[in-house]
Design a protein around this motif. Structure first.
Motif, short mmCIF file in Angstrom:
data_model
loop_
_atom_site.label_atom_id
_atom_site.label_comp_id
_atom_site.label_asym_id
_atom_site.label_seq_id
_atom_site.Cartn_x
_atom_site.Cartn_y
_atom_site.Cartn_z
N LYS A 9 0.83 -1.20 0.00
CA LYS A 9 0.00 0.00 0.00
C LYS A 9 0.87 1.25 0.00
O LYS A 9 0.56 2.23 -0.68
CB LYS A 9 -0.92 0.00 1.22
CG LYS A 9 -1.84 1.18 1.26
CD LYS A 9 -2.71 1.15 2.51
CE LYS A 9 -3.54 2.40 2.59
NZ LYS A 9 -4.25 2.50 3.85
N ASN A 10 1.97 1.22 0.74
CA ASN A 10 2.87 2.36 0.80
C ASN A 10 3.50 2.64 -0.57
O ASN A 10 3.60 3.79 -0.99
CB ASN A 10 3.95 2.13 1.85
CG ASN A 10 4.80 3.35 2.06
OD1 ASN A 10 4.35 4.47 1.91
ND2 ASN A 10 6.05 3.12 2.43
N VAL A 11 3.91 1.59 -1.28
CA VAL A 11 4.52 1.76 -2.61
C VAL A 11 3.49 2.33 -3.59
O VAL A 11 3.81 3.20 -4.40
CB VAL A 11 5.08 0.42 -3.12
CG1 VAL A 11 5.44 0.51 -4.60
CG2 VAL A 11 6.29 0.00 -2.32
N LEU A 12 2.25 1.86 -3.51
CA LEU A 12 1.23 2.30 -4.46
C LEU A 12 0.70 3.70 -4.19
O LEU A 12 0.21 4.36 -5.10
CB LEU A 12 0.07 1.30 -4.47
CG LEU A 12 0.39 -0.09 -4.97
CD1 LEU A 12 -0.83 -0.98 -4.85
CD2 LEU A 12 0.89 -0.05 -6.39
N THR A 13 0.79 4.17 -2.95
CA THR A 13 0.15 5.45 -2.63
C THR A 13 1.12 6.57 -2.29
O THR A 13 0.68 7.69 -2.03
CB THR A 13 -0.82 5.28 -1.44
OG1 THR A 13 -0.09 4.80 -0.31
CG2 THR A 13 -1.95 4.33 -1.80
N SER A 14 2.42 6.33 -2.29
CA SER A 14 3.35 7.39 -1.92
C SER A 14 4.32 7.68 -3.07
O SER A 14 4.44 6.90 -4.00
CB SER A 14 4.12 7.01 -0.66
OG SER A 14 4.92 5.87 -0.91
N ASN A 15 5.00 8.81 -2.97
CA ASN A 15 6.02 9.24 -3.92
C ASN A 15 5.49 9.40 -5.35
O ASN A 15 6.13 9.00 -6.30
CB ASN A 15 7.21 8.28 -3.92
CG ASN A 15 7.92 8.25 -2.60
OD1 ASN A 15 7.99 9.25 -1.90
ND2 ASN A 15 8.43 7.09 -2.23
N TRP A 16 4.33 10.01 -5.50
CA TRP A 16 3.79 10.27 -6.83
C TRP A 16 4.32 11.61 -7.32
O TRP A 16 3.73 12.66 -7.09
CB TRP A 16 2.26 10.25 -6.81
CG TRP A 16 1.75 8.86 -6.89
CD1 TRP A 16 1.53 8.02 -5.85
CD2 TRP A 16 1.44 8.13 -8.08
NE1 TRP A 16 1.09 6.81 -6.31
CE2 TRP A 16 1.02 6.86 -7.67
CE3 TRP A 16 1.47 8.45 -9.42
CZ2 TRP A 16 0.65 5.89 -8.60
CZ3 TRP A 16 1.09 7.48 -10.33
CH2 TRP A 16 0.68 6.21 -9.91
N GLN A 52 5.39 0.54 -14.74
CA GLN A 52 6.41 1.45 -14.22
C GLN A 52 5.78 2.52 -13.33
O GLN A 52 6.33 2.87 -12.28
CB GLN A 52 7.18 2.13 -15.35
CG GLN A 52 8.26 1.29 -15.93
CD GLN A 52 9.13 2.10 -16.87
OE1 GLN A 52 8.71 3.10 -17.43
NE2 GLN A 52 10.35 1.66 -17.03
N ALA A 53 4.65 3.05 -13.74
CA ALA A 53 4.00 4.11 -12.96
C ALA A 53 3.44 3.57 -11.65
O ALA A 53 3.64 4.17 -10.59
CB ALA A 53 2.88 4.74 -13.78
N ASN A 69 13.69 11.90 -3.53
CA ASN A 69 13.36 13.31 -3.39
C ASN A 69 12.63 13.86 -4.62
O ASN A 69 12.25 15.01 -4.64
CB ASN A 69 14.61 14.15 -3.09
CG ASN A 69 15.63 14.08 -4.20
OD1 ASN A 69 15.39 13.48 -5.24
ND2 ASN A 69 16.78 14.68 -3.95
N GLY A 70 12.43 13.06 -5.65
CA GLY A 70 11.62 13.45 -6.78
C GLY A 70 12.37 14.19 -7.88
O GLY A 70 11.77 14.67 -8.82
#
Length: 71
Positions: A9-16, A52-53, A69-70
């Protein structure tokens, strides 16, 4: 085999960041082109960018992973 749902869940919902949004948009564009042009090879490329997204992968071997850090 044990899956850690919290980690997934963390991988799918963070760092967008912008790069993930661009990949998602490009995947949607390729899927729409596959439908409009009836050229189903676009689905393969669209699925590549969609994966990838969603999973925040940079390359196939993940050797050039996206920085946290994006930038």
């Amino acid at each position: 085999m044990s899956f850690n749902l919290k980690k997934i869940k963390n991988v799918l919902t963070s760092n967008w960041y912008v790069t993930r949004w661009v990949r998602l948009g490009f995947a949607i564009f390729l899927f729409s082109q596959a439908y409009i042009l009836q050229d189903w090879m676009f689905i393969v490329f669209g699925a590549f960018f969609l994966i990838q997204a969603i999973f925040n992968l940079g390359c196939c071997t993940n050797s050039c992973s996206i920085s946290k850090n994006g930038y």
